[in-house]
Design a protein around this motif. Structure first.
Motif, PDB file in Angstrom:
ATOM      1  N   ARG A 329      -6.502  14.861  39.438  1.00  0.00           N
ATOM      2  CA  ARG A 329      -6.652  14.192  38.271  1.00  0.00           C
ATOM      3  C   ARG A 329      -5.352  12.860  37.930  1.00  0.00           C
ATOM      4  N   GLN A 351     -10.380  11.426  35.457  1.00  0.00           N
ATOM      5  CA  GLN A 351     -11.132  11.269  36.565  1.00  0.00           C
ATOM      6  C   GLN A 351     -10.569  12.627  37.435  1.00  0.00           C
ATOM      7  N   GLN A 352     -11.012  13.954  38.079  1.00  0.00           N
ATOM      8  CA  GLN A 352     -10.792  14.441  38.464  1.00  0.00           C
ATOM      9  C   GLN A 352     -11.710  15.432  39.232  1.00  0.00           C
ATOM     10  N   ASN A 353     -11.016  15.641  40.733  1.00  0.00           N
ATOM     11  CA  ASN A 353     -11.475  15.501  42.149  1.00  0.00           C
ATOM     12  C   ASN A 353     -11.347  16.912  42.779  1.00  0.00           C
ATOM     13  N   LYS A 355     -11.896  20.338  45.161  1.00  0.00           N
ATOM     14  CA  LYS A 355     -12.511  20.216  47.207  1.00  0.00           C
ATOM     15  C   LYS A 355     -11.713  21.829  47.663  1.00  0.00           C
ATOM     16  N   ASP A 390     -17.059  20.886  46.839  1.00  0.00           N
ATOM     17  CA  ASP A 390     -16.431  19.660  46.298  1.00  0.00           C
ATOM     18  C   ASP A 390     -16.933  19.126  44.748  1.00  0.00           C
ATOM     19  N   GLN A 391     -16.408  18.853  43.925  1.00  0.00           N
ATOM     20  CA  GLN A 391     -16.467  18.288  42.486  1.00  0.00           C
ATOM     21  C   GLN A 391     -16.124  17.549  41.714  1.00  0.00           C
ATOM     22  N   THR A 392     -16.769  15.817  41.869  1.00  0.00           N
ATOM     23  CA  THR A 392     -15.917  14.641  41.521  1.00  0.00           C
ATOM     24  C   THR A 392     -16.406  14.431  39.586  1.00  0.00           C
ATOM     25  N   LYS A 394     -15.883  12.834  36.091  1.00  0.00           N
ATOM     26  CA  LYS A 394     -14.976  11.431  35.141  1.00  0.00           C
ATOM     27  C   LYS A 394     -15.445  11.824  34.013  1.00  0.00           C
ATOM     28  N   THR A 422     -20.230  14.382  36.702  1.00  0.00           N
ATOM     29  CA  THR A 422     -19.777  15.079  37.526  1.00  0.00           C
ATOM     30  C   THR A 422     -21.078  15.350  38.444  1.00  0.00           C
TER      31      THR A 422
END
Length: 783
Positions: A329, A351-353, A355, A390-392, A394, A422
């Motif tokens: 993040r 923003q958070q990625n 996996k 996976d989640q992205t 913002k 998302t």
């Protein structure tokens, strides 16, 4: 976001002398308080009468309540919030050597964390019987990733927090969508990471540096945390912290250490995680904003030899699993005080990625050319399957706070909006290798009924926008507080029918969804006396239909079933009432709460339709599944907390008691709700030396027997009492030692959250027992 200091302060408290010409309202309040004192005094002896017969005084040094931000999204004492909010500060996390979300919340009434013992570990937080993605989790105001699971070999969980990097955790019980929107259906858990100022205020130097190492016997875990903070008196402050953990499987009382479905010993595991936190805080010139930039990450890997093999596939001789989850993040926060008409302006963007990768390697011996799990032949079969999720995310938030005086009332008005975007991407891939007795090899992407790659839902994007308004109204010089709140949310789900999903779901059209929700709240507090406050609230919550239910798709022509989308799903909704009494009677702090929550339109995932009569049924296969709004649930219960500073017995001695109990029912079929954990009672005796050089705490936890279950064939664990002991010693200002012994009496016991769904005749109940007596310790060096 700036947060008020949560370090407890201490003050002397004595009974006040009241005039005889009180108003009826004040007379009632005095009578109420007198009744409380009369109730508690015989039990705990809080009043001490001097030998000369003078008016008794309460001899105590009291801890002021913690400050919460989550309760109203503005800094408030927990005693001034018309809801049940718990703050767990870093000092408590460190004192009790908490290493994960279960240990962080283990003594909180009506809060539990489930555990999948064979492979995946901690599953998620349950608050008053509501769990999973129906509980909003966030860190520094950024939403944490959702969980998602399908089948036996794919489960993305929400255990992505490193406790050593936290300055506090806050738990808001009950619906909270008026402030947080979707997913706050059953409550909110907010994690706050450490700021440079939190550490630099402990020293007179420009640098704070610490190194902590710890070990736990239960899972043979070793961990190291290093922290550096710079710039105590400078406009720019920096913090860097990192934690490394390495461990193994957690012990239990299982004694059957064999390979097979009847194994009760824990599966062999190797665990490893690396966490990092970086912050830069810029305090601009006087009157200017404070800027904060944060980077935090977690990378965890678990390797499991799943020796508890499936008895439905006796040809399986080996099952090895490698599960890895990563979360990173970046966020930027701004706080500006006295900006024109606005008292405080807060803004954040992040923003958070995340996996998840889970690989399963299965071996079947003496099997057929089709890799049968039961039929004997001369072939060897290797199955390699990978699950990816996976989640992205913002996010953007803005909040303005203004204090107003209107006549005799004082208002603190908060207005703001939240926006999240998302993206979700899931897939399963794999191959099957058949090796014959002669060594000939055949490789195929067909594994069982799956033709890989497949997606269980199409790539999806979810956008949510919320606007909220809240007014904290103080009346009668603060004797009465009324807090109305209102929030409007709109959400839109947009799927993409890509080639992978389409190939596995022939003829199934993906559908988008958009809707809106309004979430009101009203909280009221009456400070009957400085020592007693009555409070109540009505709050609504909602959860937008999730991507995985709207467009879940799976077709198996061989077995004749399919799952179809449902773009007509409605949001899940909750309505909650809560009433309580809290306050202090000298040395005694207390909080009594009763609640009643109702939930409607619960989404029942993959419900079998009545085919062929239902118009929604597929013409291609005889059995059709679809997620539908079906559930109606009622949950009620109570919680009680009592803290007594035993100053008249021994300086520094404190008694802590908490009890929580819930009762829940599925109103569709009038059966008990299995997500409800049985009553848990906690009694702790804590001693801290006046110099804070050393201290000890003994905590006795009693788990009531589970008596209400949806199916009588389920295993219902009996009651159990477990003792944990914690101690610390600070021999110098730069050295701190912590130690604990968990399950001191070596009690064999089960938690309902871990055995839920197991049959009472199961041969592997010991597999889900808790750890035997075990010790932990930590050493921390601080400069």
């Amino acid at each position: 976001m700036h947060r008020a200091a949560s370090t407890p302060h201490r003050t002397k408290a004595t009974l006040r002398t009241h005039k005889t010409n009180q108003t009826p309202k004040k007379a009632l309040a005095i009578a109420l308080h007198a009744a409380l004192v009369a109730l508690y005094a015989p039990i705990v002896g809080i009043a001490q009468t001097p030998a000369n017969g003078a008016t008794p005084v309460l001899l105590a040094t009291l801890s002021l309540p913690e400050i919460t931000v989550s309760g109203t999204r503005t800094p408030n004492s927990v005693d001034d919030v018309a809801a049940t909010v718990t703050v767990i500060p870093a000092a408590t996390i460190e004192r009790r050597l908490a290493r994960d979300i279960r240990e962080l919340t283990r003594y909180e009434p009506n809060v539990s964390v489930g555990n999948s013992v064979t492979r995946f570990g901690l599953t998620g937080i349950n608050i008053r019987g509501i769990e999973g993605n129906r509980i909003l989790l966030q860190v520094d105001g950024a939403r944490l990733p959702d969980s998602f699971s399908i089948g036996s070999f794919a489960s993305s969980t929400r255990n992505s927090i490193e406790p050593d990097l936290l300055k506090s955790a806050e738990i808001v019980r009950g619906p909270a969508s008026s402030l947080y929107g979707s997913d706050a259906l059953g409550g909110v858990v907010s994690f706050f990471t450490k700021d440079p100022a939190d550490l630099l205020r402990e020293t007179s130097n420009e640098i704070h540096a610490s190194l902590k190492t710890s070990a736990s016997q239960a899972d043979r875990e070793r961990s190291t945390t290093g922290t550096l903070a710079l710039g105590r008196d400078l406009p720019v402050q920096v913090l860097v912290s990192a934690t490394r953990r390495d461990g193994h499987e957690t012990t239990n009382f299982g004694t059957l250490d064999t390979r097979g479905a009847n194994r009760t010993a824990p599966n062999p595991q190797n665990t490893a995680s690396s966490s990092a936190l970086g912050k830069l805080v810029w305090n601009t010139d006087a009157g200017g904003p404070t800027l904060k930039f944060t980077v935090d990450s977690l990378d965890a890997t678990t390797k499991t030899d799943v020796a508890t093999l499936n008895n439905l596939a006796p040809k399986t001789t080996s099952l090895l699993a490698t599960d890895r989850s990563k979360r990173a993040r970046f966020s930027a926060d701004l706080e500006w005080n006295q900006l024109g008409f606005i008292d405080t302006l807060r803004a954040n963007a992040y923003q958070q990625n995340s996996k998840t990768r889970q690989v399963t390697n299965e071996r079947r011996d003496a099997t057929t050319a089709g890799c049968s799990g039961v039929t004997t032949n001369t072939n060897t079969c290797l199955r390699d399957i990978e699950f990816a999720f996976d989640q992205t995310l913002k996010g953007l938030g803005l909040q303005a706070v203004k204090r107003l005086e209107l006549g005799t009332s004082v208002h603190r008005v908060s207005a703001g909006f939240d926006y999240t975007d998302t993206r979700f991407l899931e897939s399963r891939d794999g191959k099957q290798t058949i090796i014959t007795a002669t060594g000939a090899t055949t490789v195929s992407n067909t594994v069982g009924s799956d033709v890989f790659p497949v997606r269980d839902f199409p790539p999806s994007q979810s956008k949510q926008t919320g606007f909220y308004l809240q007014d904290e109204i103080s009346l009668l010089d603060g004797a009465i507080s009324v807090t109305p709140g209102w929030r409007f949310d709109s959400f839109k789900l947009t799927p993409e029918n890509d080639a992978v999903f389409a190939a596995d779901n022939v003829g199934v059209a993906v559908k988008g969804l958009s809707d809106r929700a309004v979430s009101p709240r009203l909280g009221v507090l009456w400070k009957a006396l400085p020592q007693a406050t009555l409070y109540g609230q009505y709050a609504q919550g909602f959860r937008a239909p999730p991507y995985s239910d709207v467009n879940f798709g799976f077709t198996n022509f061989a077995f004749g079933y399919t799952a179809i989308p449902n773009a007509d799903l409605k949001p899940e909704r909750s309505k909650g009432f809560e009433f309580g009494l809290r306050g202090n009677a000298g040395a005694l702090n207390y909080n009594l709460t009763a609640f009643n929550n109702r939930y409607e339109d619960f989404i029942s995932s993959l419900t079998q339709l009545s085919c062929p009569g239902d118009a929604r049924c597929s013409a291609a296969v005889p059995i059709t599944f679809q997620s539908i709004n079906l559930g109606r649930v009622k949950i009620s219960g109570w919680e009680a907390k009592l803290n007594w500073q035993l100053a008249n017995v021994a300086q520094g001695l404190k008694l802590n008691i908490s009890v929580g109990e819930s009762k829940g029912d599925n109103l569709i079929d009038n059966t008990p709700l299995d997500s409800i954990s049985p009553r848990r009672s906690v009694i702790g005796l804590q001693f801290d030396a006046p110099s804070k050089a050393y201290g000890v705490e003994a905590i006795l936890t009693h788990y009531a027997a589970k008596t209400r279950v949806a199916s009588a064939t389920q295993y219902q664990p009996s009651a159990a009492a477990v003792m944990d002991v914690f101690a610390y010693w600070n021999p110098t200002k730069w050295l701190q030692l912590n130690a604990s012994i968990a399950n001191l009496a070596d009690k064999k016991y089960w938690l309902w959250s871990d055995v839920r769904g197991l049959s009472s005749t199961s041969a592997v109940l010991d597999r889900t027992t808790q750890a035997s007596r075990n010790a932990s310790f930590a050493i921390k060096f601080t400069y």
